[in-house]
Design a protein around this motif. Structure first.
Motif, PDB file in Angstrom:
ATOM      1  N   ASN A  25      -5.906 -69.475 -71.096  1.00 54.10           N
ATOM      2  CA  ASN A  25      -4.783 -68.972 -70.309  1.00 54.10           C
ATOM      3  C   ASN A  25      -4.159 -67.743 -70.952  1.00 54.10           C
ATOM      4  N   ASP A  26      -4.083 -67.716 -72.300  1.00 54.39           N
ATOM      5  CA  ASP A  26      -3.525 -66.559 -72.979  1.00 54.39           C
ATOM      6  C   ASP A  26      -4.363 -65.324 -72.717  1.00 54.39           C
ATOM      7  N   ALA A  27      -5.685 -65.485 -72.679  1.00 49.93           N
ATOM      8  CA  ALA A  27      -6.565 -64.347 -72.441  1.00 49.93           C
ATOM      9  C   ALA A  27      -6.381 -63.807 -71.032  1.00 49.93           C
ATOM     10  N   GLU A  28      -5.927 -64.651 -70.118  1.00 50.40           N
ATOM     11  CA  GLU A  28      -5.775 -64.246 -68.730  1.00 50.40           C
ATOM     12  C   GLU A  28      -4.320 -63.937 -68.370  1.00 50.40           C
ATOM     13  N   ALA A  29      -3.445 -63.897 -69.339  1.00 53.60           N
ATOM     14  CA  ALA A  29      -2.026 -63.680 -69.060  1.00 53.60           C
ATOM     15  C   ALA A  29      -1.812 -62.287 -68.468  1.00 53.60           C
ATOM     16  N   HIS A  30      -0.927 -62.237 -67.508  1.00 61.53           N
ATOM     17  CA  HIS A  30      -0.554 -60.955 -66.894  1.00 61.53           C
ATOM     18  C   HIS A  30       0.194 -60.127 -67.939  1.00 61.53           C
ATOM     19  N   PRO A  31       0.024 -58.815 -67.935  1.00 63.37           N
ATOM     20  CA  PRO A  31       0.753 -57.982 -68.908  1.00 63.37           C
ATOM     21  C   PRO A  31       2.270 -58.183 -68.860  1.00 63.37           C
ATOM     22  N   PHE A  32       2.816 -58.541 -67.705  1.00 64.70           N
ATOM     23  CA  PHE A  32       4.253 -58.791 -67.606  1.00 64.70           C
ATOM     24  C   PHE A  32       4.641 -60.011 -68.439  1.00 64.70           C
ATOM     25  N   GLU A  33       3.770 -61.018 -68.490  1.00 66.03           N
ATOM     26  CA  GLU A  33       4.038 -62.200 -69.307  1.00 66.03           C
ATOM     27  C   GLU A  33       3.927 -61.857 -70.782  1.00 66.03           C
ATOM     28  N   GLU A  34       2.916 -61.059 -71.123  1.00 61.66           N
ATOM     29  CA  GLU A  34       2.734 -60.655 -72.518  1.00 61.66           C
ATOM     30  C   GLU A  34       3.920 -59.845 -73.016  1.00 61.66           C
ATOM     31  N   ARG A  35       4.499 -59.036 -72.152  1.00 60.10           N
ATOM     32  CA  ARG A  35       5.619 -58.168 -72.520  1.00 60.10           C
ATOM     33  C   ARG A  35       6.977 -58.813 -72.244  1.00 60.10           C
ATOM     34  N   ASN A  36       6.990 -60.022 -71.680  1.00 62.33           N
ATOM     35  CA  ASN A  36       8.232 -60.726 -71.349  1.00 62.33           C
ATOM     36  C   ASN A  36       9.127 -59.875 -70.444  1.00 62.33           C
ATOM     37  N   ILE A  37       8.543 -59.341 -69.387  1.00 61.72           N
ATOM     38  CA  ILE A  37       9.282 -58.528 -68.432  1.00 61.72           C
ATOM     39  C   ILE A  37      10.307 -59.415 -67.719  1.00 61.72           C
ATOM     40  N   HIS A  38      11.517 -58.920 -67.610  1.00 63.65           N
ATOM     41  CA  HIS A  38      12.606 -59.658 -66.953  1.00 63.65           C
ATOM     42  C   HIS A  38      12.162 -60.056 -65.541  1.00 63.65           C
ATOM     43  N   ILE A  41      13.069 -57.613 -62.812  1.00 68.35           N
ATOM     44  CA  ILE A  41      12.276 -56.378 -62.908  1.00 68.35           C
ATOM     45  C   ILE A  41      10.894 -56.652 -62.331  1.00 68.35           C
ATOM     46  N   ALA A  42      10.327 -57.796 -62.677  1.00 62.24           N
ATOM     47  CA  ALA A  42       9.010 -58.158 -62.139  1.00 62.24           C
ATOM     48  C   ALA A  42       9.051 -58.258 -60.619  1.00 62.24           C
ATOM     49  N   SER A  43      10.128 -58.775 -60.078  1.00 63.50           N
ATOM     50  CA  SER A  43      10.189 -58.960 -58.625  1.00 63.50           C
ATOM     51  C   SER A  43      10.158 -57.640 -57.859  1.00 63.50           C
ATOM     52  N   VAL A  44      10.645 -56.562 -58.461  1.00 63.48           N
ATOM     53  CA  VAL A  44      10.650 -55.279 -57.759  1.00 63.48           C
ATOM     54  C   VAL A  44       9.493 -54.372 -58.146  1.00 63.48           C
ATOM     55  N   SER A  45       8.767 -54.728 -59.208  1.00 66.26           N
ATOM     56  CA  SER A  45       7.740 -53.795 -59.676  1.00 66.26           C
ATOM     57  C   SER A  45       6.336 -54.377 -59.844  1.00 66.26           C
ATOM     58  N   MET A  46       6.177 -55.691 -59.817  1.00 60.55           N
ATOM     59  CA  MET A  46       4.866 -56.265 -60.118  1.00 60.55           C
ATOM     60  C   MET A  46       3.786 -55.873 -59.111  1.00 60.55           C
ATOM     61  N   LYS A  47       4.079 -55.936 -57.834  1.00 60.18           N
ATOM     62  CA  LYS A  47       3.058 -55.584 -56.835  1.00 60.18           C
ATOM     63  C   LYS A  47       2.638 -54.126 -56.995  1.00 60.18           C
ATOM     64  N   LEU A  48       3.606 -53.252 -57.189  1.00 65.20           N
ATOM     65  CA  LEU A  48       3.276 -51.839 -57.403  1.00 65.20           C
ATOM     66  C   LEU A  48       2.414 -51.676 -58.654  1.00 65.20           C
ATOM     67  N   SER A  55       3.974 -45.250 -61.879  1.00 57.69           N
ATOM     68  CA  SER A  55       5.218 -44.463 -61.825  1.00 57.69           C
ATOM     69  C   SER A  55       6.203 -45.077 -60.837  1.00 57.69           C
ATOM     70  N   GLN A  56       5.700 -45.528 -59.709  1.00 56.25           N
ATOM     71  CA  GLN A  56       6.567 -46.134 -58.699  1.00 56.25           C
ATOM     72  C   GLN A  56       7.122 -47.469 -59.200  1.00 56.25           C
ATOM     73  N   ALA A  57       6.323 -48.222 -59.947  1.00 60.30           N
ATOM     74  CA  ALA A  57       6.802 -49.486 -60.522  1.00 60.30           C
ATOM     75  C   ALA A  57       7.960 -49.218 -61.480  1.00 60.30           C
ATOM     76  N   THR A  58       7.817 -48.178 -62.294  1.00 59.23           N
ATOM     77  CA  THR A  58       8.890 -47.788 -63.215  1.00 59.23           C
ATOM     78  C   THR A  58      10.132 -47.364 -62.442  1.00 59.23           C
ATOM     79  N   PHE A  59       9.942 -46.521 -61.438  1.00 58.19           N
ATOM     80  CA  PHE A  59      11.065 -46.032 -60.636  1.00 58.19           C
ATOM     81  C   PHE A  59      11.836 -47.190 -60.004  1.00 58.19           C
TER      82      PHE A  59
END
Length: 161
Positions: A25-38, A41-48, A55-59
């Motif tokens: 599971n660790d090998a398959e973790a999404h980068p947002f999980e690895e970085r502990n993205i709030h 923040i994930a809700s507005v940027s993950m799909k992008l 750039s749009q995800a950051t914006f």
């Protein structure tokens, strides 16, 4: 083999299987999980992000922070002006600390400029120009956005309000 030993051996094998499954599971973790993205923040940027629109995800992440500061502070501005007013030295609408000691006052002022700088340096260029951010820069920006949003979330605990 005794019944107790057999039971112990079974527990060890189950625990071993769980460790192997955890490693997979660790090998398959999404980068947002690895970085502990709030989560917000994930809700507005993950799909992008997942679609490669870094750039749009950051914006969108920094736009969310802007809107959240506006909501919490009641200040009808945006970007740099909003942050300078919301976290102002003289009459802050958002207190991140109790503002009693010199250190608490310095922290409030520091975050004032960090929030304002994030709007000027990260959000604005992505809102006004075409930017192509690499994945690593996007993840760094989203991690930074998460730090800011968590600090905003923690304001009441730290300020004792």
């Amino acid at each position: 083999m005794s019944k107790s030993f057999a039971h112990f051996e079974r527990l060890v094998r189950i625990a071993s299987d769980l460790c192997v499954a955890s490693d997979v599971n660790d090998a398959e973790a999404h980068p947002f999980e690895e970085r502990n993205i709030h989560p917000e923040i994930a809700s507005v940027s993950m799909k992008l992000f997942d679609d490669g629109h870094y750039s749009q995800a950051t914006f969108e992440a920094f736009k969310f922070i802007d809107l959240e500061v506006k909501r919490v502070s009641g200040v009808n501005e945006s970007g740099h002006k909003l942050m300078m007013a919301a976290f102002s030295d003289s009459n802050p609408k958002i207190k991140l600390t109790r503002l009693v000691t010199a250190s608490e006052i310095d922290e409030q002022g520091g975050y004032r400029f960090i929030f304002a700088g994030a709007m000027s340096a990260i959000r604005n260029p992505r809102g006004h120009e075409i930017n192509i951010d690499p994945i690593g820069r996007c993840l760094d920006h989203l991690s930074f956005a998460s730090v800011l949003l968590r600090r905003l979330d923690d304001r009441q605990l730290d300020a004792g309000l």
